[in-house]
Write a protein that holds these residues in place. Structure first.
Motif, PDB file in Angstrom:
ATOM      1  N   TYR A 141      29.316   7.636 -25.361  1.00  7.70           N
ATOM      2  CA  TYR A 141      28.575   6.814 -24.402  1.00  7.70           C
ATOM      3  C   TYR A 141      28.295   5.421 -24.955  1.00  7.70           C
ATOM      4  CZ  TYR A 141      25.398   5.299 -20.829  1.00  7.70           C
ATOM      5  OH  TYR A 141      24.827   4.567 -19.826  1.00  7.70           O
TER       6      TYR A 141
ATOM      7  N   SER B 175      37.558  12.658 -19.181  1.00  3.88           N
ATOM      8  CA  SER B 175      36.198  13.028 -18.792  1.00  3.88           C
ATOM      9  C   SER B 175      36.152  14.450 -18.261  1.00  3.88           C
ATOM     10  CB  SER B 175      35.668  12.070 -17.720  1.00  3.88           C
ATOM     11  OG  SER B 175      35.607  10.777 -18.231  1.00  3.88           O
TER      12      SER B 175
ATOM     13  N   THR C 108      31.384   8.669 -17.354  1.00  7.23           N
ATOM     14  CA  THR C 108      31.943   9.622 -16.395  1.00  7.23           C
ATOM     15  C   THR C 108      31.813  11.057 -16.910  1.00  7.23           C
ATOM     16  OG1 THR C 108      33.511   7.909 -15.781  1.00  7.23           O
ATOM     17  CG2 THR C 108      34.000  10.121 -15.026  1.00  7.23           C
ATOM     18  N   THR C 109      32.035  11.253 -18.225  1.00  9.75           N
ATOM     19  CA  THR C 109      31.899  12.598 -18.792  1.00  9.75           C
ATOM     20  C   THR C 109      30.502  13.155 -18.522  1.00  9.75           C
ATOM     21  OG1 THR C 109      33.420  11.990 -20.553  1.00  9.75           O
ATOM     22  CG2 THR C 109      32.089  13.947 -20.916  1.00  9.75           C
TER      23      THR C 109
ATOM     24  N   ALA D  75      34.117  17.260 -20.214  1.00  9.70           N
ATOM     25  CA  ALA D  75      33.008  17.887 -19.495  1.00  9.70           C
ATOM     26  C   ALA D  75      33.229  19.391 -19.411  1.00  9.70           C
ATOM     27  CB  ALA D  75      32.878  17.277 -18.104  1.00  9.70           C
TER      28      ALA D  75
ATOM     29  N   GLN E  43      40.595   7.760 -18.000  1.00 10.68           N
ATOM     30  CA  GLN E  43      39.141   7.967 -17.912  1.00 10.68           C
ATOM     31  C   GLN E  43      38.821   9.288 -17.218  1.00 10.68           C
ATOM     32  OE1 GLN E  43      37.128   4.663 -16.016  1.00 10.68           O
ATOM     33  NE2 GLN E  43      35.514   5.984 -15.271  1.00 10.68           N
TER      34      GLN E  43
ATOM     35  N   PHE F 245      34.588   6.051 -20.065  1.00  9.69           N
ATOM     36  CA  PHE F 245      34.837   7.494 -19.984  1.00  9.69           C
ATOM     37  C   PHE F 245      33.631   8.319 -20.420  1.00  9.69           C
ATOM     38  CE2 PHE F 245      35.615   9.559 -24.099  1.00  9.69           C
ATOM     39  CZ  PHE F 245      35.672   8.477 -24.944  1.00  9.69           C
ATOM     40  N   GLY F 246      32.786   7.768 -21.309  1.00 13.48           N
ATOM     41  CA  GLY F 246      31.588   8.503 -21.724  1.00 13.48           C
ATOM     42  C   GLY F 246      30.622   8.680 -20.568  1.00 13.48           C
TER      43      GLY F 246
ATOM     44  N   LYS G  86      28.542  13.168 -27.712  1.00 14.54           N
ATOM     45  CA  LYS G  86      28.068  12.505 -26.493  1.00 14.54           C
ATOM     46  C   LYS G  86      27.506  11.125 -26.810  1.00 14.54           C
ATOM     47  CE  LYS G  86      26.531  16.633 -24.424  1.00 14.54           C
ATOM     48  NZ  LYS G  86      25.321  17.350 -24.039  1.00 14.54           N
TER      49      LYS G  86
END
Lengths: 302, 285
Positions: free
Chosen positions: A119, A94, A182-183, A98, A90, A179-180, A115
């Protein structure tokens, strides 16, 4: 002058009036239960067959029992292992995404689409997602069927019968679901970094890898700590996914039984003494972690 | 110099290619489960037992009809989930705005204490108070009732915090003063001036609250035991606990699809606001 002051005071009493709903609801539905949970932790109170034992005041005996039993450490270990399996990829992906999304020299197309997609799993009902994985990874399920068709395996793999594969499935689900989120948090942090730093680094001939490790990561430290600790707090609360995937058993051999699943068992069997002590322990751990987050956010704001 | 520039452009091309490859991989990793889910929801039990094919079949409606005539109270579950999540969204956003307004617009002795208190309790997980909560609900005779899942949303520290942050950027005190000059009462000022100004924040938080409540499993599972009050996540758990080998798998897939579809549809329409709302709440620069 006097009149003006009294008018201000008259307005300000509305501060209290507008707080009434919050305070009343909080006191009834959250503070009272918290206090009574703590209260319960000092009593012996459970059912043995049809017989009700207690409630008898026993001081800290529940805590002594819970801390000395191997079970607590075992389930704490399960929870941590499953959290780490999800958290490592994750944070890795991320950070990568990012950095790419915020890198102007890359000019990635379709950012909105990507994105939106990454998410999406965060909003999916965790229990439904776990049920879906349960059916997909069943012995005669579609995943085995696909793997056999591709000649990757010869006979169905029993995903839910091995400790490693069951834990990895839970970690995979947590990874896909988080992970989305956190990104997006890390992107906000990266966009907050002063662009002139990057420009200066580029003039000095730094490579993008150097820029990432020497500028982005150090300046991102507060948000990374925030992400790490809030994710850890979330990990401690892990429940829906392993509960549904294993039907509450934590199989194979209780290797996927998380701490909240254990608490849930105490609540169902009305073992309120032990349940209370476990709740208080989880409360203390969460409080300590929250204070660390709070300290870091303060540091960042000042 | 030209040589350096060329090498740099080449490296950008390589990095871009790697980035797209990883993004496509992660996109597949996110979507493949839902793809298999949709395909399998259209296939009959006997087709499902023959193994996976990537092409959809024609039994979607049939599976759906079978599910409705089965033992799970699906429509009741949908109604209950909608009631709980809808009321949560409305109550939580309205009263969180009110709480934020109390702290933002007025000066009173306990203001600082209340603000610190709400921040301090923000991280307390519902699970650690669950024991006291179910005891209290038993005493209040609210077990198997939807109210214990609705009323607590009035006191939501996280939503309060978001509203407070947003209010600081959109609500000048001069506007409130002006309303007072016009003789509007405080409660009226709140409803007529403050709430409409807060609409964008209310919309974002309403979505998050709705989704959070829609997906919630832990507390409802402890409170709701009778069929007529069960919400969708509890029906999913019931499906898992059933002797699923004897179960029509087509129905299982349709049930999962049915539980997640409303949220997915809302998300596809509002994803811009939802993705934007993620950062605004947690970490604000």
């Amino acid at each position: 002058m006097k009149q003006k002051k009294s008018r201000v005071v008259r307005y300000n009493k509305w501060g209290y009036i507008f707080l009434i709903p919050f305070v009343a609801v909080y006191l009834i539905f959250q503070l009272t239960p918290l206090v009574s949970t703590i209260w319960n932790s000092f009593f012996e109170n459970y059912r043995s067959g049809l017989k009700q034992i207690g409630p008898n005041f026993i001081g800290l005996a529940n805590y002594a029992k819970i801390l000395s039993s191997g079970e607590l450490w075992r389930y704490a270990g399960n929870t941590m292992i499953m959290w780490i399996i999800g958290f490592v990829p994750q944070i890795f992906f991320s950070l990568l995404l990012a950095a790419w999304f915020t890198d102007p020299s890359l000019r990635l197309k379709g950012q909105r689409f990507f994105k939106t997609v990454i998410y999406l799993p965060n909003l999916i009902m965790a229990s439904a997602f776990a049920m879906l994985f349960f059916t997909l990874f069943a012995d005669s399920g579609p995943v085995n069927s696909i793997l056999i068709n591709l000649h990757l395996i010869a006979k169905p793999y029993k995903w839910m019968s091995h400790v490693a594969s069951t834990r990895n499935l839970i970690g995979l689900m947590n990874f896909v679901m988080w992970f989305g989120n956190t990104t997006i948090l890390l992107m906000a942090g990266m966009m907050g970094i002063d662009q002139s730093l990057y420009e200066a680094a580029e003039v000095d001939g730094a490579t993008s890898t150097q820029i990432f490790f020497r500028i982005t990561l150090p300046l991102l430290r507060p948000i990374l700590v925030y992400v790490l600790i809030t994710s850890l707090i979330g990990g401690l609360q892990m429940f829906d996914v392993p509960q549904i995937l294993t039907n509450g058993t934590g199989d194979p051999m209780r290797s996927t039984l998380s701490m909240i699943m254990w608490l849930n068992k105490h609540l169902y069997s009305k073992n309120y003494g032990m349940g209370g002590a476990l709740s208080v322990l989880l409360f203390i751990i969460t409080a300590v972690l929250s204070i660390i987050v709070f300290k870091f956010t303060q540091e960042r704001n000042s | 110099m030209d040589e350096v520039k060329k090498r740099k452009t080449a490296s950008v091309h390589v990095r871009r290619a790697v980035a797209y490859a990883v993004l496509v991989f992660l996109t597949l990793l996110c979507l493949i489960w839902f793809y298999i889910l949709i395909i399998n929801a259209t296939r009959s039990h006997s087709e499902l037992s023959k193994g996976f094919t990537p092409i959809p079949s024609t039994h979607l409606i049939q599976n759906w009809v079978n599910l409705l005539h089965g033992t799970l109270p699906v429509f009741r579950g949908l109604a209950n989930s909608l009631i709980v999540a809808g009321s949560n969204a409305v109550l939580c956003t309205y009263f969180s705005t009110m709480t934020a307004y109390a702290i933002h617009a007025y000066n009173f002795k306990l203001k600082k204490f209340m603000f610190t208190f709400i921040l301090a309790v923000m991280m307390i997980p519902t699970q650690v108070t669950a024991l006291g909560f179910i005891q209290l609900m038993t005493k209040m005779k609210l077990m198997d009732n939807l109210l214990p899942l609705i009323l607590p949303s009035i006191a939501a520290p996280v939503t309060f915090f978001y509203m407070k942050q947003y209010m600081e950027s959109v609500l000048p005190m001069s506007l409130i003063e002006a309303a007072r000059m016009d003789g509007a009462g405080e409660f009226r000022t709140f409803n007529i001036i403050v709430v409409p100004l807060m609409k964008p924040a209310i919309a974002v938080q309403a979505i998050f609250t709705f989704v959070g409540s829609w997906n919630n499993y832990f507390t409802p599972a402890l409170i709701l035991h009778k069929d007529r009050v069960k919400t969708l996540p509890i029906l999913i758990a019931q499906l898992r606990a059933a002797d699923w080998l004897k179960f029509d798998m087509g129905q299982v897939y349709v049930m999962i699809l049915f539980s997640i579809l409303p949220v997915v549809i809302v998300y596809l329409f509002l994803s811009k606001y939802i993705v934007g709302g993620v950062t605004a709440g947690g970490v604000k620069e």
